[in-house]
Motif scaffolding. Sequence first.
Motif, mmCIF file in Angstrom:
data_model
loop_
_atom_site.group_PDB
_atom_site.id
_atom_site.type_symbol
_atom_site.label_atom_id
_atom_site.label_comp_id
_atom_site.label_asym_id
_atom_site.label_seq_id
_atom_site.Cartn_x
_atom_site.Cartn_y
_atom_site.Cartn_z
ATOM 1 N N TYR A 152 0.830 -1.200 0.000
ATOM 2 C CA TYR A 152 0.000 0.000 0.000
ATOM 3 C C TYR A 152 0.867 1.253 0.000
ATOM 4 N N ALA A 153 1.912 1.257 0.832
ATOM 5 C CA ALA A 153 2.816 2.413 0.867
ATOM 6 C C ALA A 153 3.477 2.625 -0.485
ATOM 7 N N ASP A 154 3.874 1.543 -1.140
ATOM 8 C CA ASP A 154 4.505 1.662 -2.462
ATOM 9 C C ASP A 154 3.537 2.255 -3.486
ATOM 10 N N SER A 155 2.254 1.904 -3.351
ATOM 11 C CA SER A 155 1.274 2.481 -4.278
ATOM 12 C C SER A 155 1.132 3.986 -4.047
ATOM 13 N N LEU A 156 1.276 4.413 -2.787
ATOM 14 C CA LEU A 156 1.220 5.847 -2.489
ATOM 15 C C LEU A 156 2.458 6.563 -3.007
ATOM 16 N N VAL A 157 3.594 5.872 -2.964
ATOM 17 C CA VAL A 157 4.820 6.437 -3.556
ATOM 18 C C VAL A 157 4.605 6.688 -5.040
ATOM 19 N N ALA A 158 3.995 5.716 -5.721
ATOM 20 C CA ALA A 158 3.757 5.842 -7.164
ATOM 21 C C ALA A 158 2.837 7.017 -7.481
ATOM 22 N N GLN A 159 1.951 7.366 -6.537
ATOM 23 C CA GLN A 159 1.051 8.502 -6.740
ATOM 24 C C GLN A 159 1.663 9.818 -6.280
ATOM 25 N N GLY A 160 2.880 9.764 -5.770
ATOM 26 C CA GLY A 160 3.531 10.968 -5.284
ATOM 27 C C GLY A 160 3.060 11.417 -3.917
ATOM 28 N N LEU A 161 2.376 10.533 -3.179
ATOM 29 C CA LEU A 161 1.844 10.889 -1.872
ATOM 30 C C LEU A 161 2.785 10.531 -0.729
ATOM 31 N N LEU A 162 3.778 9.711 -0.999
ATOM 32 C CA LEU A 162 4.794 9.363 -0.013
ATOM 33 C C LEU A 162 6.164 9.499 -0.645
ATOM 34 N N PRO A 163 7.175 9.825 0.157
ATOM 35 C CA PRO A 163 8.533 9.895 -0.402
ATOM 36 C C PRO A 163 9.062 8.508 -0.742
ATOM 37 N N GLN A 164 9.947 8.458 -1.718
ATOM 38 C CA GLN A 164 10.553 7.192 -2.147
ATOM 39 C C GLN A 164 11.483 6.663 -1.059
ATOM 40 N N ARG A 165 11.250 5.421 -0.609
ATOM 41 C CA ARG A 165 12.128 4.780 0.360
ATOM 42 C C ARG A 165 11.728 3.317 0.484
ATOM 43 N N ASP A 166 12.500 2.543 1.252
ATOM 44 C CA ASP A 166 12.175 1.153 1.525
ATOM 45 C C ASP A 166 11.197 1.122 2.694
ATOM 46 N N TYR A 167 9.941 0.751 2.434
ATOM 47 C CA TYR A 167 8.924 0.768 3.472
ATOM 48 C C TYR A 167 8.772 -0.568 4.197
ATOM 49 N N HIS A 168 9.614 -1.541 3.880
ATOM 50 C CA HIS A 168 9.485 -2.825 4.570
ATOM 51 C C HIS A 168 9.812 -2.716 6.061
ATOM 52 N N PRO A 169 10.965 -2.143 6.459
ATOM 53 C CA PRO A 169 11.250 -2.027 7.895
ATOM 54 C C PRO A 169 10.197 -1.219 8.644
ATOM 55 N N VAL A 170 9.721 -0.142 8.022
ATOM 56 C CA VAL A 170 8.707 0.695 8.659
ATOM 57 C C VAL A 170 7.410 -0.094 8.830
ATOM 58 N N SER A 171 7.017 -0.831 7.794
ATOM 59 C CA SER A 171 5.794 -1.635 7.867
ATOM 60 C C SER A 171 5.929 -2.727 8.917
ATOM 61 N N LEU A 172 7.100 -3.334 8.993
ATOM 62 C CA LEU A 172 7.342 -4.376 9.992
ATOM 63 C C LEU A 172 7.219 -3.806 11.402
ATOM 64 N N ALA A 173 7.801 -2.627 11.612
ATOM 65 C CA ALA A 173 7.702 -1.983 12.922
ATOM 66 C C ALA A 173 6.256 -1.628 13.253
ATOM 67 N N LEU A 174 5.504 -1.199 12.251
ATOM 68 C CA LEU A 174 4.115 -0.825 12.459
ATOM 69 C C LEU A 174 3.282 -2.039 12.864
ATOM 70 N N VAL A 175 3.477 -3.167 12.162
ATOM 71 C CA VAL A 175 2.740 -4.391 12.496
ATOM 72 C C VAL A 175 3.120 -4.874 13.892
ATOM 73 N N GLY A 176 4.412 -4.806 14.220
ATOM 74 C CA GLY A 176 4.836 -5.197 15.560
ATOM 75 C C GLY A 176 4.196 -4.339 16.633
ATOM 76 N N GLY A 177 4.099 -3.035 16.377
ATOM 77 C CA GLY A 177 3.459 -2.131 17.323
ATOM 78 C C GLY A 177 1.984 -2.435 17.501
ATOM 79 N N ILE A 178 1.299 -2.725 16.392
ATOM 80 C CA ILE A 178 -0.121 -3.083 16.460
ATOM 81 C C ILE A 178 -0.304 -4.369 17.250
#
Length: 223
Positions: A152-178
């Motif tokens: 989902y984050a990568d799709s937002l990058v493609a739309q210019g809504l998020l900066p380009q970066r590797d969102y796997h570590p961030v997503s992993l941290a988010l799931v762990g927090g949830i």
Amino acid sequence: MSKKPAPSKRRVYGGIDAEQRVQERRERLLETALELFATQGYQNTPIEQLCSEARVTTRYFYEAFPGREALLLALYERLIREAQAAVREVLQRPGLDLAARIPRAMRAFVESYVADRRRAQIGVLEVVGVSPAVEQRRREVIREFAQVLEGYADSLVAQGLLPQRDYHPVSLALVGGINELLAEWLMTGSPGSLQQLQETISDVMQALLLGGAVMAQQAKGRK
């Protein structure tokens, strides 16, 4: 000319064939496991009790599952697949802006995974520490949820809504927090409402994704 062999007949009792009976017994065991594993704990639930509550003999239990751990894994897989499908459907739904999509995705997750407390109890707590095989699957599930968010984050990058970066570590941290938020909610003597839990999870996601959107706009402004 040789005669073709007659097709084998499926054994039918009371209008239900053997294959259907196996499936029905499997479903009863899964429903019983959902109740007993969640209310008294996986470790405290012997196969004999599962069979008694599900009205299944031990012989038929082992026809459906190799053992108690296999039953737990099958139940876990069902809960996870349903929760992932609910979140993915909202994240991929057209016509929703970013601000609306996040809380709706979290609402879908809560309704699928948490509204029935038994499901969350098994998915978050009862699968912990069972065995190396179950722990490996639990870790895989965390990564799978992270991949859903990463896509989902990568799709937002493609739309210019998020900066380009590797969102796997961030997503992993988010799931762990949830996952930790859910564990705390389950283990608290007086937990908050489901709405409060949903709003908290949604806030965490928005802090990541909407904050990233602001970063993208700031980066454009500096060019």
